[in-house]
Write a protein that holds these residues in place. Structure first.
Motif, short mmCIF file in Angstrom:
data_model
loop_
_atom_site.label_atom_id
_atom_site.label_comp_id
_atom_site.label_asym_id
_atom_site.label_seq_id
_atom_site.Cartn_x
_atom_site.Cartn_y
_atom_site.Cartn_z
N GLY A 1 -15.60 -7.24 -12.15
CA GLY A 1 -15.56 -8.65 -11.79
C GLY A 1 -14.40 -9.39 -12.44
O GLY A 1 -13.81 -8.92 -13.43
N ASP A 2 -14.05 -10.56 -11.90
CA ASP A 2 -12.96 -11.35 -12.44
C ASP A 2 -13.37 -12.05 -13.74
O ASP A 2 -14.52 -12.47 -13.90
N VAL A 3 -12.40 -12.19 -14.63
CA VAL A 3 -12.56 -12.99 -15.84
C VAL A 3 -11.52 -14.10 -15.76
O VAL A 3 -10.32 -13.83 -15.72
N THR A 4 -11.98 -15.35 -15.72
CA THR A 4 -11.09 -16.48 -15.42
C THR A 4 -11.18 -17.53 -16.51
O THR A 4 -12.27 -17.88 -16.98
N LEU A 5 -10.02 -18.06 -16.90
CA LEU A 5 -9.90 -18.97 -18.04
C LEU A 5 -9.31 -20.32 -17.62
O LEU A 5 -8.34 -20.37 -16.85
N VAL A 6 -9.88 -21.41 -18.16
CA VAL A 6 -9.20 -22.70 -18.20
C VAL A 6 -9.13 -23.10 -19.68
O VAL A 6 -10.12 -23.05 -20.40
N TYR A 7 -7.94 -23.52 -20.09
CA TYR A 7 -7.63 -23.61 -21.52
C TYR A 7 -6.84 -24.88 -21.80
O TYR A 7 -5.93 -25.24 -21.05
#
Length: 612
Positions: free
Chosen positions: A70-76
């Motif tokens: 699965g995707d691992v998605t970041l907002v930082y």
């Protein structure tokens, strides 16, 4: 530096809710004027507004890594100052990195270390990761709480955002303020984890929050701990200087124009001198900016708090350090402009302002943003090194309340300002005492520590874990409202931990405030600054400003239906407007400024106020 937001729902398909996520993201356009990104999957949606600082083309967000599970998605949001070392370590461990941004380093750091990535980061940050491998959201905030992050639990998930306005843009969030939120507005104690808005919470500094189908869980990865300080004076001073040299060097890294905020006090002057020296080695001249007021030289009157004006000291530092300096001179019309006041309230989402000191900070940042995108600030040095007068007051040292409240004489203006019915409902005295008791209960005492040293440890701890967060939130929200990133070198956790555990006798070894900082930087400072006593952020003394405030307050008084009088005492405001003695005028001015803030906040946000 950026603004982040998102929505996790395990019972609905968020791919059908993209317009709402776009609206949430757009509320933070000023935090991130350079770019926008939205990422949506079935049960998670992430939004991002970007202020590009490092790797301008390569740091776009949301940023994802596709894995077999699965995707691992970041907002930082924020800056990781040790990202070059972490990047090299990740490369050695086999990670493939396609950019030179710190965002990608944080994302791959999570893939390598999981939630423990926080312990590897040196910086100011608040970020959220949707881990599609486990269908969970992970939110992490920096140790000192420099970067803000709020969340709002829902029946089937959570909403989150860098600022409350992003969460309030979602129909699931109620625009309401309850008793505890109201108490926070007036008590000035900043309870960790508590947001003003009902149902909303703040991600506490130094914590990790995970949200999955089983609910929400909070873990702490850092707290301010007590430890023996074994270094002597000479070693301590040298170590503080070594830390400052390293911190400033790291925090000067940026791919955009940088500057320093220079007040002429010890804190900002030390940073200016160190930064200027480091940049001069590469042939670069440091820019510096200071705030000043039209007519300040003519109107300045020395007080117990402000014995001297800033400008002469500012110019001494700028000359010795060789900075490209500019004074930003503000007039009373700009400071008292209702639109300026409205912009500040919109930036902070609450009327917790400091009058003209907030207005001047906002206008200063607006002017600086025309030249620079990153600024270094001396914020928090007083909390770290012991710079406030309260540290030296026997009355405050012995008081069993918050030190910044202990110095008040008589009934607090914040309480007498309220109308009687509202004041009784809040019961601020009990709220403050309960908050204080809870705060000091967590402070560890060193074995063999004297009663006096433990008292001073408690005062330092309260400033570093409560008071400083008010100032950091103010500086972040005000600066980001104009797209300016302000970095705070004195909040580096290594420096905070080291100085916190130095005994008070060592922090004041020369009989003055901030002895360790003075000793560590005296060699690069003008003697005038070394000998200057502490002076707080400046405030205008122009009589025209007070006159404009009174006129605005008269307009509020003329509106019999103004909801602000459900909170404040109408006659109290009238007396403040009519105050004409030198003794009464400072308190009257603060009361008027607070009333104007509250009235405008109620008009802009129209919150539901509940006192039951």
């Amino acid at each position: 530096m950026c603004g982040i937001t998102g929505w996790v729902s395990f019972e609905r398909d968020l791919r059908e809710e993209r317009p709402t996520v776009e609206t949430m993201t757009m509320t933070m356009a000023r935090r991130g004027p350079d770019d926008e990104g939205i990422w949506v999957t079935e049960h998670a949606a992430l939004g991002h507004r970007r202020l590009a600082i490092i790797d301008l083309p390569g740091g776009r967000q949301p940023m994802s890594v596709r894995t077999p599970d699965g995707d691992v998605t970041l907002v930082y949001s924020g800056e990781t100052y040790n990202f070059p070392e972490l990047r090299n370590e990740l490369l050695r461990r086999g990670h493939v990195l396609r950019t030179t941004s710190d965002t990608e380093v944080v994302l791959h750091g999570y893939l390598e270390w999981g939630e423990a990535v926080a312990e590897h980061l040196n910086g100011m940050f608040a970020f959220a990761i949707w881990d599609g491998r486990h269908n969970k959201l992970v939110m992490i905030r920096d140790r000192m709480g420099v970067k803000p992050l709020f969340y709002y639990p829902t029946p089937d998930g959570v909403l989150f955002g860098s600022e409350p306005k992003a969460i309030l843009a979602n129909p699931l969030a109620e625009t309401a303020v309850g008793l505890d939120g109201l108490r926070e507005l007036f008590a000035f104690v900043r309870t960790p984890g508590l947001a003003i808005w009902k149902g909303m919470r703040e991600v506490e500094p130094g914590t990790v929050i995970r949200v999955d189908r089983n609910g929400l869980r909070i873990d702490r990865y850092w707290s301010l701990r007590t430890a023996p300080h074994l270094d002597d004076r000479e070693t301590s001073v040298a170590h503080v200087r070594d830390l400052l040299d390293d911190i400033v060097r790291r925090q000067l890294v940026a791919d955009v124009p940088r500057c320093v905020l220079l007040s002429g006090g010890l804190d900002s002057s030390a940073l200016t001198a160190i930064a200027a020296g480091q940049l001069s080695g590469t042939g670069e001249t440091l820019r510096s900016f200071a705030v000043d007021f039209a007519g300040q030289a003519e109107n300045f009157v020395a007080t117990a708090l402000r014995a001297t004006p800033d400008t002469p000291y500012v110019h001494d530092v700028a000359k010795q350090s060789g900075t490209d300096h500019e004074d930003i001179v503000l007039d009373s019309a700009a400071l008292a402009d209702p639109e300026t006041r409205a912009n500040i309230i919109r930036a902070r989402d609450t009327p917790m302002g400091l009058g003209d000191m907030d207005a001047s900070l906002y206008l200063l940042f607006s002017a600086i943003r025309r030249h620079s995108t990153v600024a270094l600030s001396g914020e928090s040095a007083d909390e770290v090194f012991g710079g406030y007068q309260q540290f030296f007051s026997p009355k405050v040292q012995q008081a069993d309340t918050f030190p910044w409240l202990a110095s008040l004489t008589g009934e607090s203006p914040r309480r007498t300002f309220l109308n009687q019915e509202f004041g009784r409902a809040l019961d601020l005295g009990r709220y403050i005492q309960d908050s204080y008791d809870a705060a000091v209960a967590t402070i560890e005492r060193l074995d063999g520590e004297s009663d006096f040293e433990y008292r001073m440890r408690r005062i330092s701890h309260l400033y570093l874990t409560r008071f400083v967060r008010v100032l950091l939130d103010r500086k972040d929200r005000t600066s980001m409202a104009v797209g300016l990133e302000v970095r705070v070198p004195f909040c580096d956790h290594r420096l905070v931990e080291y100085v916190y555990n130095a005994p008070w006798a060592l922090k004041t070894y020369d009989g003055r405030e901030k002895s360790l900082l003075r000793g560590a930087t005296a060699d690069v400072l003008p003697q005038s600054v070394v000998e200057r006593t502490k002076s707080p952020y400046p405030s205008t003394q122009d009589p025209a400003y007070a006159t404009t405030l009174r006129n605005s307050a008269r307009d509020v008084l003329a509106d019999a239906a103004n909801p602000v009088f459900d909170i404040i005492d109408r006659e109290g405001l009238r007396r403040a407007v009519e105050a004409d003695t030198p003794q009464a005028m400072p308190l009257a001015r603060r009361a008027i400024e607070r009333a104007l803030d509250l009235s405008l906040w109620l008009d802009i946000y129209r919150p539901t106020i509940t006192t039951s």
